[in-house]
Write a protein that holds these residues in place. Structure first.
Motif, PDB file in Angstrom:
ATOM      1  N   ASP A 270       0.839  -1.201  -0.039  1.00  0.00           N
ATOM      2  CA  ASP A 270      -0.040  -0.135  -0.067  1.00  0.00           C
ATOM      3  C   ASP A 270       0.859   1.263  -0.060  1.00  0.00           C
ATOM      4  OD1 ASP A 270      -1.874   1.890   0.575  1.00  0.00           O
ATOM      5  OD2 ASP A 270      -2.551   1.260   2.280  1.00  0.00           O
ATOM      6  N   PHE A 271       0.922   1.911  -1.186  1.00  0.00           N
ATOM      7  CA  PHE A 271       1.626   3.294  -1.449  1.00  0.00           C
ATOM      8  C   PHE A 271       0.935   4.360  -1.444  1.00  0.00           C
ATOM      9  CE2 PHE A 271       4.986  -0.351  -1.918  1.00  0.00           C
ATOM     10  CZ  PHE A 271       6.101   0.462  -1.659  1.00  0.00           C
ATOM     11  N   ASP A 272      -0.210   4.056  -1.319  1.00  0.00           N
ATOM     12  CA  ASP A 272      -1.455   5.225  -1.281  1.00  0.00           C
ATOM     13  C   ASP A 272      -1.860   5.683   0.002  1.00  0.00           C
ATOM     14  OD1 ASP A 272      -2.279   5.703  -4.325  1.00  0.00           O
ATOM     15  OD2 ASP A 272      -2.051   3.622  -3.980  1.00  0.00           O
ATOM     16  N   GLY A 273      -1.567   5.058   1.144  1.00  0.00           N
ATOM     17  CA  GLY A 273      -2.013   5.041   2.498  1.00  0.00           C
ATOM     18  C   GLY A 273      -0.911   6.017   3.004  1.00  0.00           C
ATOM     19  N   LEU A 274      -1.275   6.283   4.543  1.00  0.00           N
ATOM     20  CA  LEU A 274      -0.366   7.175   5.354  1.00  0.00           C
ATOM     21  C   LEU A 274       1.248   6.451   5.630  1.00  0.00           C
ATOM     22  CD1 LEU A 274      -3.093   8.606   7.871  1.00  0.00           C
ATOM     23  CD2 LEU A 274      -1.911   9.679   5.656  1.00  0.00           C
ATOM     24  N   LYS A 275       0.936   5.245   5.672  1.00  0.00           N
ATOM     25  CA  LYS A 275       2.094   4.340   5.746  1.00  0.00           C
ATOM     26  C   LYS A 275       2.364   3.554   4.788  1.00  0.00           C
ATOM     27  CE  LYS A 275       0.944   4.328  10.961  1.00  0.00           C
ATOM     28  NZ  LYS A 275       1.013   3.487  11.867  1.00  0.00           N
ATOM     29  N   PRO A 276       3.162   3.995   3.818  1.00  0.00           N
ATOM     30  CA  PRO A 276       3.571   3.060   2.670  1.00  0.00           C
ATOM     31  C   PRO A 276       4.504   1.781   3.167  1.00  0.00           C
ATOM     32  CG  PRO A 276       4.261   5.520   2.233  1.00  0.00           C
ATOM     33  CD  PRO A 276       3.793   5.271   3.709  1.00  0.00           C
ATOM     34  N   ARG A 277       3.961   0.982   2.253  1.00  0.00           N
ATOM     35  CA  ARG A 277       4.621  -0.513   2.564  1.00  0.00           C
ATOM     36  C   ARG A 277       4.720  -1.395   1.285  1.00  0.00           C
ATOM     37  NH1 ARG A 277      -0.248  -0.078   5.263  1.00  0.00           N
ATOM     38  NH2 ARG A 277      -1.804  -1.677   4.584  1.00  0.00           N
ATOM     39  N   GLY A 278       5.410  -2.330   1.259  1.00  0.00           N
ATOM     40  CA  GLY A 278       5.595  -3.087   0.061  1.00  0.00           C
ATOM     41  C   GLY A 278       6.828  -4.121   0.461  1.00  0.00           C
ATOM     42  N   GLY A 279       6.791  -5.298  -0.052  1.00  0.00           N
ATOM     43  CA  GLY A 279       7.903  -5.972   0.143  1.00  0.00           C
ATOM     44  C   GLY A 279       7.682  -7.579  -0.128  1.00  0.00           C
ATOM     45  N   GLY A 280       8.388  -8.376   0.527  1.00  0.00           N
ATOM     46  CA  GLY A 280       8.034  -9.702   0.587  1.00  0.00           C
ATOM     47  C   GLY A 280       9.172 -10.777   0.939  1.00  0.00           C
ATOM     48  N   LEU A 281       9.589 -11.663   0.332  1.00  0.00           N
ATOM     49  CA  LEU A 281      10.199 -12.295   0.823  1.00  0.00           C
ATOM     50  C   LEU A 281      11.484 -12.988  -0.501  1.00  0.00           C
ATOM     51  CD1 LEU A 281       8.534 -15.432   2.876  1.00  0.00           C
ATOM     52  CD2 LEU A 281       9.910 -13.477   3.686  1.00  0.00           C
ATOM     53  N   ALA A 282      12.790 -13.107  -0.311  1.00  0.00           N
ATOM     54  CA  ALA A 282      13.506 -13.563  -1.181  1.00  0.00           C
ATOM     55  C   ALA A 282      14.228 -14.695  -0.474  1.00  0.00           C
ATOM     56  CB  ALA A 282      14.859 -12.644  -1.138  1.00  0.00           C
ATOM     57  N   VAL A 283      14.182 -15.888  -1.606  1.00  0.00           N
ATOM     58  CA  VAL A 283      14.638 -17.347  -0.931  1.00  0.00           C
ATOM     59  C   VAL A 283      15.898 -17.563  -1.695  1.00  0.00           C
ATOM     60  CG1 VAL A 283      14.092 -19.651  -0.397  1.00  0.00           C
ATOM     61  CG2 VAL A 283      12.370 -17.815  -0.215  1.00  0.00           C
ATOM     62  N   ASP A 284      16.913 -18.070  -1.098  1.00  0.00           N
ATOM     63  CA  ASP A 284      18.278 -18.588  -1.775  1.00  0.00           C
ATOM     64  C   ASP A 284      18.789 -19.680  -0.910  1.00  0.00           C
ATOM     65  OD1 ASP A 284      19.597 -17.191   0.143  1.00  0.00           O
ATOM     66  OD2 ASP A 284      19.899 -15.514  -1.003  1.00  0.00           O
ATOM     67  N   ALA A 285      19.919 -19.979  -1.548  1.00  0.00           N
ATOM     68  CA  ALA A 285      20.531 -21.237  -0.719  1.00  0.00           C
ATOM     69  C   ALA A 285      21.063 -20.920   0.567  1.00  0.00           C
ATOM     70  CB  ALA A 285      21.994 -21.539  -1.462  1.00  0.00           C
ATOM     71  N   ASP A 286      20.999 -19.340   1.082  1.00  0.00           N
ATOM     72  CA  ASP A 286      21.214 -19.118   2.279  1.00  0.00           C
ATOM     73  C   ASP A 286      20.152 -19.150   3.288  1.00  0.00           C
ATOM     74  OD1 ASP A 286      24.056 -19.156   1.841  1.00  0.00           O
ATOM     75  OD2 ASP A 286      23.542 -16.829   0.925  1.00  0.00           O
ATOM     76  N   GLY A 287      18.978 -19.162   2.710  1.00  0.00           N
ATOM     77  CA  GLY A 287      17.815 -19.140   3.457  1.00  0.00           C
ATOM     78  C   GLY A 287      16.727 -18.315   3.165  1.00  0.00           C
ATOM     79  N   ILE A 288      15.796 -17.827   3.903  1.00  0.00           N
ATOM     80  CA  ILE A 288      14.632 -16.983   3.655  1.00  0.00           C
ATOM     81  C   ILE A 288      14.755 -15.764   4.347  1.00  0.00           C
ATOM     82  CG2 ILE A 288      12.209 -16.824   3.751  1.00  0.00           C
ATOM     83  CD1 ILE A 288      11.979 -19.757   4.108  1.00  0.00           C
ATOM     84  N   HIS A 289      14.669 -14.349   3.442  1.00  0.00           N
ATOM     85  CA  HIS A 289      14.870 -13.267   3.910  1.00  0.00           C
ATOM     86  C   HIS A 289      13.922 -12.228   3.583  1.00  0.00           C
ATOM     87  CE1 HIS A 289      19.022 -15.054   3.797  1.00  0.00           C
ATOM     88  NE2 HIS A 289      18.816 -15.434   2.560  1.00  0.00           N
ATOM     89  N   GLU A 290      13.379 -11.636   4.468  1.00  0.00           N
ATOM     90  CA  GLU A 290      12.450 -10.671   4.315  1.00  0.00           C
ATOM     91  C   GLU A 290      13.219  -9.310   3.695  1.00  0.00           C
ATOM     92  OE1 GLU A 290      10.416  -9.028   7.522  1.00  0.00           O
ATOM     93  OE2 GLU A 290       9.734 -10.824   8.485  1.00  0.00           O
ATOM     94  N   PHE A 291      12.506  -8.758   2.538  1.00  0.00           N
ATOM     95  CA  PHE A 291      12.701  -7.291   2.020  1.00  0.00           C
ATOM     96  C   PHE A 291      11.802  -6.348   1.640  1.00  0.00           C
ATOM     97  CE2 PHE A 291      10.873  -9.873  -1.875  1.00  0.00           C
ATOM     98  CZ  PHE A 291      10.371  -8.722  -2.495  1.00  0.00           C
ATOM     99  N   SER A 292      12.139  -5.127   2.013  1.00  0.00           N
ATOM    100  CA  SER A 292      10.986  -4.060   1.816  1.00  0.00           C
ATOM    101  C   SER A 292      11.370  -3.336   0.832  1.00  0.00           C
ATOM    102  CB  SER A 292      11.416  -3.322   3.372  1.00  0.00           C
ATOM    103  OG  SER A 292      10.367  -2.381   3.208  1.00  0.00           O
ATOM    104  N   TRP A 293      10.065  -2.963  -0.088  1.00  0.00           N
ATOM    105  CA  TRP A 293      10.243  -2.260  -1.380  1.00  0.00           C
ATOM    106  C   TRP A 293       9.901  -0.719  -0.914  1.00  0.00           C
ATOM    107  CZ3 TRP A 293      12.625  -2.645  -5.367  1.00  0.00           C
ATOM    108  CH2 TRP A 293      12.335  -1.805  -6.580  1.00  0.00           C
ATOM    109  N   THR A 294      11.060  -0.105  -0.335  1.00  0.00           N
ATOM    110  CA  THR A 294      11.039   1.260  -0.160  1.00  0.00           C
ATOM    111  C   THR A 294      11.364   2.376  -1.052  1.00  0.00           C
ATOM    112  OG1 THR A 294      13.056   1.255   1.054  1.00  0.00           O
ATOM    113  CG2 THR A 294      11.257   0.799   2.500  1.00  0.00           C
ATOM    114  N   GLU A 295      12.162   1.570  -2.362  1.00  0.00           N
ATOM    115  CA  GLU A 295      12.503   2.358  -3.303  1.00  0.00           C
ATOM    116  C   GLU A 295      11.522   2.917  -4.063  1.00  0.00           C
ATOM    117  OE1 GLU A 295      15.312  -1.187  -3.013  1.00  0.00           O
ATOM    118  OE2 GLU A 295      13.387  -0.564  -2.697  1.00  0.00           O
ATOM    119  N   ALA A 296      10.215   2.592  -4.064  1.00  0.00           N
ATOM    120  CA  ALA A 296       9.398   2.815  -4.760  1.00  0.00           C
ATOM    121  C   ALA A 296       8.238   4.185  -4.247  1.00  0.00           C
ATOM    122  CB  ALA A 296       8.344   1.826  -5.175  1.00  0.00           C
ATOM    123  N   GLN A 297       8.689   4.427  -2.996  1.00  0.00           N
ATOM    124  CA  GLN A 297       7.868   5.452  -2.350  1.00  0.00           C
ATOM    125  C   GLN A 297       7.879   6.874  -3.099  1.00  0.00           C
ATOM    126  OE1 GLN A 297       8.115   5.759   1.776  1.00  0.00           O
ATOM    127  NE2 GLN A 297       8.951   3.806   1.953  1.00  0.00           N
ATOM    128  N   GLY A 298       8.879   7.161  -3.845  1.00  0.00           N
ATOM    129  CA  GLY A 298       8.989   8.398  -4.747  1.00  0.00           C
ATOM    130  C   GLY A 298       8.170   8.338  -5.916  1.00  0.00           C
TER     131      GLY A 298
END
Length: 257
Positions: A229-257
Motif C-alpha cells: 500500500d503506497f497510497d495510504g499514510l504508511k507506505p509499505r511493500g515487499g516480500g521474501l527472497a529465498v536462496d541457498a542461504d535461507g529465507i530473507h525479508e525485503f522491503s520495497w521502499t525504493e518505490a515511495q517516490g
C-alpha cells in the motif's frame, strides 16, 4: 555471493486497482527491476483488488499491468501466480497474456536448501471464520463460476463491488482472532503434505512463526508476506527472497517516490 538468477522472490496482496495509482506505480517499478535481482517471482494471491473475468483484459489499467508482467517474463524471469480471495477468477487468458503460469492452492515446492515448502494464499487456513469458508466454497465451485462469468461484465463488476462492501461491513463484527490463521489447520497441512515451511499472505501480518509438531519432533516455519500500500499514510511493500542461504525479508521502499 548468491547468483541473482538463483534467487526466488515471493510477494502477495498487492491489491492493484486504478484507484490506487501509487501502489500500482510502485509494483510496476518493482517488476522492472526484478530481472537484476532474481530468476523467479511468485505472487501468492490478490494481485488485483478484484477480478471480474478475463474478458476485462482490454481495460487500460489492466493492460498496463499485463504488459509489465509480460516484460518480466520476456526478460527470462519465471513468473507464477496463485489466485487469492479477491482475484480467484483469474484465468488462463490472463496467464497467457501475462506470460505467467497459474498455481493451485497448496502448491508444494523444494527450497534451495532442500527443505520441502508449501505455498498458499492463506485464506483457506482461516477456518475459524466459518461464514467466510462457506462463501469461499461457493465461489470456488466451477459451476458457480461458470454461471457468474456468463453474466455481462458490467453486472459482474457491480456484484463484486457489493460483495466487497458487505465483506468490509462483516469485518467490523468479527474478532481479529477469528479472521486469522487457525494453528491446528496449519499443523494439519504440514502433516498432510510432508512439508516443514509454509509461505502465505492474506492476513497482512508479516513475520516468521515457528510451530513445534511434538509427535513428529519437527519445528516448522510459517512465513507471512506483507501487503502492499503506497497510497495510504504508511507506505509499505515487499516480500521474501529465498536462496541457498535461507529465507530473507525485503522491503520495497525504493518505490515511495
Amino acid at each position: 555471493m548468491t547468483d541473482s538468477r538463483a534467487v526466488v522472490l515471493f510477494v502477495s496482496d498487492i491489491h492493484l486497482s486504478a484507484q490506487q495509482p501509487r501502489t500500482a506505480a510502485a509494483f510496476l517499478r518493482f517488476l522492472s527491476l526484478v530481472p537484476a535481482r532474481a530468476g523467479s517471482l511468485t505472487i501468492l494471491g490478490d494481485l488485483f483488488d478484484s477480478w471480474a473475468g478475463d474478458d476485462d483484459l482490454d481495460d487500460p489499467f489492466i493492460a498496463t499491468v499485463v504488459a509489465g508482467l509480460r516484460a518480466l517474463a520476456s526478460a527470462g524471469v519465471t513468473v507464477q501466480l496463485m489466485r487469492g480471495n479477491r482475484d480467484f477468477l483469474l484465468g488462463e487468458d490472463f496467464a497467457r497474456a501475462s506470460g505467467l503460469s497459474l498455481l493451485e492452492e497448496r502448491h508444494r515446492i523444494g527450497l534451495p536448501d532442500g527443505r520441502p515448502c508449501l505455498l498458499s494464499h492463506g485464506d483457506a487456513l482461516c477456518t475459524d471464520d466459518t461464514a467466510y469458508q462457506a462463501f469461499r466454497t461457493m465461489v470456488r465451485d466451477p459451476a458457480w463460476q461458470q454461471a457468474f462469468l456468463a453474466r455481462p461484465l458490467a453486472e459482474r463488476k457491480g456484484i463484486i463491488a457489493g460483495l466487497r462492501t458487505q465483506s468490509e461491513a462483516n469485518k467490523q463484527t468479527k474478532s481479529m482472532a477469528v479472521m486469522d490463521i487457525n494453528p491446528q489447520s496449519v499443523a494439519r497441512w504440514f502433516i498432510d503434505t510432508g512439508t516443514v515451511v509454509l509461505i502465505h499472505g492474506h492476513t497482512h501480518r508479516p513475520g516468521r512463526n515457528c510451530l513445534r509438531l511434538g509427535d513428529l519432533e519437527l519445528t516448522c516455519e510459517r512465513h507471512v508476506l506483507t501487503d502492499w500500500d503506497f497510497d495510504g499514510l504508511k507506505p509499505r511493500g515487499g516480500g521474501l527472497a529465498v536462496d541457498a542461504d535461507g529465507i530473507h525479508e525485503f522491503s520495497w521502499t525504493e518505490a515511495q517516490g
